[in-house]
Design a protein around this motif. Structure first.
Motif, PDB file in Angstrom:
ATOM      1  N   GLU A 100       3.265 -10.445  -1.953  1.00  0.00           N
ATOM      2  CA  GLU A 100       1.979 -10.638  -2.621  1.00  0.00           C
ATOM      3  C   GLU A 100       0.785 -10.132  -1.811  1.00  0.00           C
ATOM      4  O   GLU A 100      -0.349 -10.572  -2.012  1.00  0.00           O
ATOM      5  N   LYS A 101       0.996  -9.212  -0.896  1.00  0.00           N
ATOM      6  CA  LYS A 101      -0.088  -8.648  -0.082  1.00  0.00           C
ATOM      7  C   LYS A 101      -0.368  -7.216  -0.529  1.00  0.00           C
ATOM      8  O   LYS A 101       0.555  -6.461  -0.825  1.00  0.00           O
ATOM      9  N   GLY A 102      -1.626  -6.834  -0.557  1.00  0.00           N
ATOM     10  CA  GLY A 102      -1.980  -5.489  -0.973  1.00  0.00           C
ATOM     11  C   GLY A 102      -1.796  -4.479   0.147  1.00  0.00           C
ATOM     12  O   GLY A 102      -2.161  -4.722   1.294  1.00  0.00           O
ATOM     13  N   TYR A 103      -1.218  -3.316  -0.203  1.00  0.00           N
ATOM     14  CA  TYR A 103      -1.038  -2.219   0.750  1.00  0.00           C
ATOM     15  C   TYR A 103      -1.605  -0.939   0.136  1.00  0.00           C
ATOM     16  O   TYR A 103      -1.488  -0.709  -1.066  1.00  0.00           O
ATOM     17  N   TYR A 104      -2.171  -0.094   1.004  1.00  0.00           N
ATOM     18  CA  TYR A 104      -2.806   1.150   0.582  1.00  0.00           C
ATOM     19  C   TYR A 104      -2.122   2.324   1.278  1.00  0.00           C
ATOM     20  O   TYR A 104      -1.870   2.273   2.486  1.00  0.00           O
ATOM     21  N   TYR A 105      -1.843   3.382   0.512  1.00  0.00           N
ATOM     22  CA  TYR A 105      -1.086   4.513   1.038  1.00  0.00           C
ATOM     23  C   TYR A 105      -1.794   5.831   0.737  1.00  0.00           C
ATOM     24  O   TYR A 105      -2.497   5.970  -0.271  1.00  0.00           O
ATOM     25  N   LYS A 106      -1.571   6.798   1.627  1.00  0.00           N
ATOM     26  CA  LYS A 106      -1.952   8.178   1.353  1.00  0.00           C
ATOM     27  C   LYS A 106      -0.906   9.085   2.009  1.00  0.00           C
ATOM     28  O   LYS A 106      -0.301   8.714   3.024  1.00  0.00           O
ATOM     29  N   VAL A 107      -0.693  10.249   1.431  1.00  0.00           N
ATOM     30  CA  VAL A 107       0.383  11.151   1.860  1.00  0.00           C
ATOM     31  C   VAL A 107      -0.171  12.569   1.973  1.00  0.00           C
ATOM     32  O   VAL A 107      -1.022  12.976   1.178  1.00  0.00           O
ATOM     33  N   SER A 124      -5.064  11.190  -2.837  1.00  0.00           N
ATOM     34  CA  SER A 124      -5.952  10.062  -3.066  1.00  0.00           C
ATOM     35  C   SER A 124      -5.210   8.789  -2.670  1.00  0.00           C
ATOM     36  O   SER A 124      -3.981   8.729  -2.708  1.00  0.00           O
ATOM     37  N   VAL A 125      -5.955   7.780  -2.246  1.00  0.00           N
ATOM     38  CA  VAL A 125      -5.337   6.518  -1.820  1.00  0.00           C
ATOM     39  C   VAL A 125      -4.812   5.770  -3.041  1.00  0.00           C
ATOM     40  O   VAL A 125      -5.490   5.652  -4.068  1.00  0.00           O
ATOM     41  N   GLN A 126      -3.582   5.276  -2.926  1.00  0.00           N
ATOM     42  CA  GLN A 126      -2.966   4.489  -3.985  1.00  0.00           C
ATOM     43  C   GLN A 126      -2.550   3.130  -3.412  1.00  0.00           C
ATOM     44  O   GLN A 126      -1.991   3.060  -2.330  1.00  0.00           O
ATOM     45  N   TRP A 127      -2.810   2.072  -4.159  1.00  0.00           N
ATOM     46  CA  TRP A 127      -2.477   0.725  -3.697  1.00  0.00           C
ATOM     47  C   TRP A 127      -1.345   0.144  -4.532  1.00  0.00           C
ATOM     48  O   TRP A 127      -1.108   0.543  -5.670  1.00  0.00           O
ATOM     49  N   ALA A 128      -0.660  -0.811  -3.950  1.00  0.00           N
ATOM     50  CA  ALA A 128       0.363  -1.563  -4.672  1.00  0.00           C
ATOM     51  C   ALA A 128       0.593  -2.887  -3.956  1.00  0.00           C
ATOM     52  O   ALA A 128       0.178  -3.067  -2.806  1.00  0.00           O
ATOM     53  N   VAL A 129       1.267  -3.807  -4.640  1.00  0.00           N
ATOM     54  CA  VAL A 129       1.551  -5.138  -4.101  1.00  0.00           C
ATOM     55  C   VAL A 129       3.037  -5.425  -4.293  1.00  0.00           C
ATOM     56  O   VAL A 129       3.556  -5.284  -5.396  1.00  0.00           O
ATOM     57  N   PRO A 130       3.749  -5.813  -3.235  1.00  0.00           N
ATOM     58  CA  PRO A 130       5.153  -6.198  -3.403  1.00  0.00           C
ATOM     59  C   PRO A 130       5.253  -7.531  -4.135  1.00  0.00           C
ATOM     60  O   PRO A 130       4.932  -8.585  -3.589  1.00  0.00           O
ATOM     61  N   THR A 131       5.648  -7.484  -5.393  1.00  0.00           N
ATOM     62  CA  THR A 131       5.704  -8.677  -6.229  1.00  0.00           C
ATOM     63  C   THR A 131       6.641  -8.427  -7.405  1.00  0.00           C
ATOM     64  O   THR A 131       6.868  -7.278  -7.802  1.00  0.00           O
TER      65      THR A 131
END
Length: 263
Positions: A100-107, A124-131
């Protein structure tokens, strides 16, 4: 312009996660500044469980591999968490994350020229949450106008599909939404469209129900019987089915969003 909002289901208290990355040598630092003509990576991601996030992108022509960076805040410090040395590999699942924590990624893509790495621009930065709960982002117009079609773009950040029902409601403002909430089920069913419209409540419908796969986006087009004055303080109410449960949502440019579970 369109406004992008973020929804993070049951977001837990913030916990810092330390990621160990290799030390950057002077040679690497110089190479990192050297940008090539590689195309920018187009990144998407979504949860694949309550401790995992899958990142995917399209293959970049001429790339030797890809580097993935992660942060726990949008404008936080991004650290390299994975280097992929195969051009054909276009996805990576980040496991053992905090629930349930937000993470932000870029590649970014890279290639080797004269023994040195050359980099394309970051995605572009993309976010997701493990849930395992439903999770999505949305955009809706801020521009006021008279229209019969109200558009709502949904990006599914969840593990499972989201299937939106064809019927919905547009509320002119917060007062109209409150009026609807205080009506009984019988009043809602027996009210004519003219009676509802006088209260700022406009039933809407799409031509069919729509399913959004994990990591994908779709623009839902809700149509009203008569033209309405769309404004950024209005709400679009939708219902969707997710993993054998039904949910209701309201989205607004000005007021954000809310959602609930139907029992």
């Amino acid at each position: 312009m369109r406004n992008q909002k973020r929804h993070i289901a049951l977001l837990a208290a913030a916990i810092m996660i330390l990621t160990i990355v290799p030390a950057i040598t002077a040679e690497t630092a110089v190479a990192a500044e050297k940008e090539s003509k590689l195309a920018r990576v187009k990144l998407v991601n979504h949860a694949v469980g309550n401790r995992s996030i899958k990142n995917s992108w399209k293959k970049v022509k001429g790339a030797k591999g890809y580097e993935i960076y992660r942060a726990t805040k949008l404008k936080g410090k991004y650290q390299k968490v994975k280097t992929i040395n195969r051009a054909k590999t276009v996805s990576w699942t980040n496991r053992n994350l905090k629930q349930e924590k937000g993470y932000y990624y870029k590649v970014r893509a890279y290639r080797i020229t004269d023994g040195e790495k050359e980099y394309g621009k970051f995605s572009s930065v993309q976010w997701a949450v493990p849930t395992n709960y439903p999770n999505w982002s949305y955009s809706i117009s801020r521009k006021s106008k008279k229209t019969k079609t109200i558009k709502l773009t949904i990006t599914n950040k969840s593990k499972f599909r989201m299937t939106f029902a064809k019927d919905g409601i547009y509320f002119k403002n917060s007062l109209a939404a409150k009026r609807w909430d205080t009506m009984t089920g019988e009043q809602k069913v027996n009210s004519s469209n003219a009676d509802l419209q006088a209260k700022g409540i406009y039933p809407t419908s799409m031509n069919k129900k729509y399913t959004v796969k994990p990591g994908k986006s779709i623009t839902l087009k809700y149509k009203t019987q008569k033209a309405v004055k769309y404004q950024k303080g209005g709400y679009v109410e939708s219902t969707f089915r997710y993993h054998k449960k039904d949910y209701g949502t309201r989205h607004s440019y000005k007021h954000g969003e809310e959602f609930w579970v139907y029992q």
